[in-house]
Scaffold this active site. Structure first.
Site, mmCIF file in Angstrom:
data_model
loop_
_atom_site.group_PDB
_atom_site.id
_atom_site.type_symbol
_atom_site.label_atom_id
_atom_site.label_comp_id
_atom_site.label_asym_id
_atom_site.label_seq_id
_atom_site.Cartn_x
_atom_site.Cartn_y
_atom_site.Cartn_z
ATOM 1 N N HIS A 179 0.879 -1.186 0.000
ATOM 2 C CA HIS A 179 0.000 0.000 0.000
ATOM 3 C C HIS A 179 0.909 1.226 0.000
ATOM 4 O O HIS A 179 1.648 1.438 -0.961
ATOM 5 C CB HIS A 179 -0.940 -0.101 1.207
ATOM 6 C CG HIS A 179 -2.061 0.889 1.261
ATOM 7 N ND1 HIS A 179 -2.374 1.733 0.237
ATOM 8 C CD2 HIS A 179 -2.959 1.170 2.249
ATOM 9 C CE1 HIS A 179 -3.409 2.496 0.577
ATOM 10 N NE2 HIS A 179 -3.773 2.187 1.800
ATOM 11 N N HIS A 181 -2.122 -2.325 -10.232
ATOM 12 C CA HIS A 181 -3.095 -1.728 -9.322
ATOM 13 C C HIS A 181 -4.272 -2.668 -9.166
ATOM 14 O O HIS A 181 -4.631 -3.382 -10.113
ATOM 15 C CB HIS A 181 -3.586 -0.375 -9.856
ATOM 16 C CG HIS A 181 -4.208 0.446 -8.783
ATOM 17 N ND1 HIS A 181 -5.539 0.342 -8.462
ATOM 18 C CD2 HIS A 181 -3.677 1.339 -7.936
ATOM 19 C CE1 HIS A 181 -5.787 1.151 -7.456
ATOM 20 N NE2 HIS A 181 -4.676 1.772 -7.121
ATOM 21 N N ASP A 209 2.512 5.631 -6.945
ATOM 22 C CA ASP A 209 3.779 5.614 -6.205
ATOM 23 C C ASP A 209 5.002 5.705 -7.095
ATOM 24 O O ASP A 209 6.085 6.050 -6.618
ATOM 25 C CB ASP A 209 3.875 4.325 -5.374
ATOM 26 C CG ASP A 209 2.831 4.310 -4.283
ATOM 27 O OD1 ASP A 209 2.763 5.295 -3.556
ATOM 28 O OD2 ASP A 209 2.071 3.336 -4.199
HETATM 29 C C1 LIG Z 1 -1.034 -3.269 -6.263
HETATM 30 C C2 LIG Z 1 -1.096 -4.775 -6.383
HETATM 31 C C3 LIG Z 1 -1.041 -5.385 -4.952
HETATM 32 C C4 LIG Z 1 -2.381 -5.146 -7.091
HETATM 33 O O1 LIG Z 1 -2.511 -6.467 -6.991
HETATM 34 P P1 LIG Z 1 -3.635 -7.315 -7.748
HETATM 35 O O2 LIG Z 1 -4.717 -6.515 -8.310
HETATM 36 O O3 LIG Z 1 -4.035 -8.336 -6.769
HETATM 37 O O4 LIG Z 1 -2.870 -7.859 -8.976
HETATM 38 P P2 LIG Z 1 -2.194 -9.240 -8.996
HETATM 39 O O5 LIG Z 1 -1.198 -9.307 -7.891
HETATM 40 O O6 LIG Z 1 -3.284 -10.273 -9.038
HETATM 41 O O7 LIG Z 1 -1.442 -9.170 -10.398
HETATM 42 C C5 LIG Z 1 -1.892 -9.675 -11.629
HETATM 43 C C6 LIG Z 1 -0.677 -10.127 -12.411
HETATM 44 O O8 LIG Z 1 0.225 -9.039 -12.613
HETATM 45 C C7 LIG Z 1 1.450 -9.299 -11.938
HETATM 46 N N1 LIG Z 1 1.867 -8.089 -11.282
HETATM 47 C C8 LIG Z 1 1.051 -7.210 -10.641
HETATM 48 N N2 LIG Z 1 1.781 -6.204 -10.161
HETATM 49 C C9 LIG Z 1 3.056 -6.459 -10.533
HETATM 50 C C10 LIG Z 1 4.249 -5.758 -10.322
HETATM 51 N N3 LIG Z 1 4.251 -4.621 -9.634
HETATM 52 N N4 LIG Z 1 5.386 -6.273 -10.825
HETATM 53 C C11 LIG Z 1 5.366 -7.419 -11.518
HETATM 54 N N5 LIG Z 1 4.257 -8.132 -11.758
HETATM 55 C C12 LIG Z 1 3.116 -7.650 -11.250
HETATM 56 C C13 LIG Z 1 1.135 -10.371 -10.923
HETATM 57 O O9 LIG Z 1 2.289 -11.133 -10.576
HETATM 58 C C14 LIG Z 1 0.131 -11.181 -11.687
HETATM 59 O O10 LIG Z 1 0.815 -11.928 -12.663
HETATM 60 P P3 LIG Z 1 0.394 -13.430 -12.992
HETATM 61 O O11 LIG Z 1 -1.016 -13.319 -13.511
HETATM 62 O O12 LIG Z 1 1.405 -13.832 -14.007
HETATM 63 O O13 LIG Z 1 0.507 -14.164 -11.697
HETATM 64 C C15 LIG Z 1 0.089 -5.319 -7.186
HETATM 65 O O14 LIG Z 1 0.040 -4.813 -8.496
HETATM 66 C C16 LIG Z 1 1.428 -5.002 -6.561
HETATM 67 O O15 LIG Z 1 1.864 -5.721 -5.667
HETATM 68 N N6 LIG Z 1 2.092 -3.902 -7.018
HETATM 69 C C17 LIG Z 1 3.347 -3.501 -6.449
HETATM 70 C C18 LIG Z 1 3.130 -2.750 -5.161
HETATM 71 C C19 LIG Z 1 2.602 -1.362 -5.389
HETATM 72 O O16 LIG Z 1 3.088 -0.626 -6.228
HETATM 73 N N7 LIG Z 1 1.626 -0.967 -4.547
HETATM 74 C C20 LIG Z 1 1.029 0.346 -4.615
HETATM 75 C C21 LIG Z 1 -0.367 0.278 -5.120
HETATM 76 S S1 LIG Z 1 -1.031 1.915 -5.370
#
Ligand SMILES: CC(C)(COP(=O)(O)OP(=O)(O)OC[C@H]1O[C@@H](n2cnc3c(N)ncnc32)[C@H](O)[C@@H]1OP(=O)(O)O)[C@@H](O)C(=O)NCCC(=O)NCCS
Length: 381
Positions: free
Chosen positions: A228, A267, A318
């Site tokens: 987050h 996201h 971010d």
């Molecule tokens: C924000 C976040 C938690 C959203 O998660 P989500 O909606 O549950 O998305 P998922 O984790 O299901 O991701 C879907 C796919 O994209 C990939 N993915 C998502 N964010 C990614 C990232 N930052 N880097 C690499 N791969 C990513 C996942 O591994 C998944 O791949 P797969 O289908 O091959 O397994 C996630 O994108 C993340 O961890 N981002 C990095 C942290 C971040 O920047 N947080 C701030 C949010 S404002």
């Protein structure tokens, strides 16, 4: 709870993705269109034309202020910048190496002791608390940074707005007009984002009719996690680790091959460009150019290009805030507290809204454990 359009149906909605868990008029995210609105106004219009204080009024009152209403709010905020002396004394006892987001969380919890109105949940009293918290978050973050560096906190300057006053208290000199303006827009961009993890946390706590300090303390805890609010600091650490634009391609491909997430991308709601990133990308470029060092902006653009090509992911709020703050000379571990300096406006807005029409938030769990097991006394296990 009801399922929103396009939500995964039924109990398999892990992480409550797409589930509408509250009714709110404060903000809305359209993940397909890449649109964010606060109380009906598009974030692009607010970023271009409104001050952060105007946005604060909007979030709390469901409408834009008149000139007189804005002046009155600005005055109340400025009169509340100062922290109680007991709080400064308490902060001087904290370990120097304490994480600034944990300092903020602990101070907000302690501030409750000095607010006799804290348990009064009327609109008038909670609005007063919202003003105090919004005014004092910048003071806490800046004072904490000075104290851990062995310096005396700088008293707030009530002739400055929240953005300029924060930069002044942090650095001891007044920021340039343009830096103050950019920082002011950064605050507007982070002010609210519908039912994200920390806002949901604040509403759950407020829903028990605990006071605003309890709700906000819990929200800060939720914000501190790397998935987050903690992501912006992690972004800058990644950029520093990559070190040079020529290393970007190899670093990102290796990280993706090893299933490591790149902070600042992806996201839970947006499936296209996060509208906040559009402004922050420009700020990252501008602040880099004005500081005579565009390296971090150029590296960020290269990271963006490689991740889009390899994984189809867009930067979130971010990603470009990291290089913007870095080039403004802000210490890395203050990025998440700065997120809170802005988001306190949205959190308090949601807590006010929750109190105004409260119902205890108490969902059910999908039970996946065993049933009807015969009890075995401890000696026979
Ligand atoms: C924000 C976040 C938690 C959203 O998660 P989500 O909606 O549950 O998305 P998922 O984790 O299901 O991701 C879907 C796919 O994209 C990939 N993915 C998502 N964010 C990614 C990232 N930052 N880097 C690499 N791969 C990513 C996942 O591994 C998944 O791949 P797969 O289908 O091959 O397994 C996630 O994108 C993340 O961890 N981002 C990095 C942290 C971040 O920047 N947080 C701030 C949010 S404002």
């Amino acid at each position: 709870m009801t399922n929103k359009a396009n939500a995964p149906a039924g109990s398999s909605a892990a992480g409550l993705r797409g589930v509408a868990a509250a009714s709110s008029s404060i903000s809305d995210v359209n993940g397909e269109k890449g649109e964010l609105i606060y109380q009906g106004y598009n974030i692009h219009d607010l970023a271009r034309h409104a001050t952060f204080e105007e946005v604060v009024f909007l979030l709390w009152n469901k409408r834009l202020p008149t000139r007189d209403e804005l002046s009155a709010l600005e005055q109340s905020l400025r009169q509340s910048y100062e922290l109680p002396a007991e709080i400064i004394a308490l902060m001087k006892q904290f370990p120097r190496e304490a994480d600034p987001i944990d300092v903020l969380r602990t101070v907000v919890s302690a501030l409750e002791f000095y607010d006799r109105d804290a348990r009064d949940l009327s609109r008038e009293a909670t609005l007063r608390t919202a003003i105090k918290l919004t005014a004092q978050f910048p003071t806490i973050v800046a004072a904490g940074d000075r104290i851990r560096n062995g310096l005396e906190p700088i008293s707030p300057d009530s002739s400055l707005n929240i953005a300029a006053n924060f930069l002044y208290m942090l650095k001891g000199e007044r920021p340039s007009g343009r830096y103050a303006q950019i920082f002011d827009v950064c605050l507007t961009l982070h002010a609210d984002h519908e039912l994200n993890a920390s806002t949901f946390t604040a509403r759950v706590v407020a829903g028990t009719l605990a006071d605003m300090y309890a709700a906000i303390t819990a929200a800060i805890g939720a914000l501190s996690g790397p998935l987050h609010g903690g992501a912006n600091t992690a972004v800058m650490k990644t950029l520093l680790e990559i070190g040079d634009v020529d290393n970007v391609e190899g670093y990102i491909k290796d990280a993706l091959a090893n299933k490591r997430k790149i902070m600042g991308f992806g996201h839970a709601v947006y499936r296209t460009e996060d509208p906040r990133a559009t402004h922050l990308r420009q700020f990252s470029r501008e602040v880099g150019e004005s500081a005579g060092d565009s390296k971090w902006y150029e590296m960020s653009r290269k990271v963006e290009e490689v991740i889009m090509r390899e994984k189809g992911l867009f930067p979130n709020v971010d990603f470009f805030s990291a290089s913007t703050y870095y080039m403004m000379g802000i210490p890395l571990d203050l990025y998440t507290p700065i997120f809170a300096v802005s988001r306190i406006s949205g959190w308090t807005g949601h807590v006010l809204e929750q109190y105004s029409d409260n119902k205890l938030i108490r969902p059910r769990a999908e039970y996946i454990g065993a049933r009807d097991l015969p009890f075995t006394p401890i000696d026979r296990r």
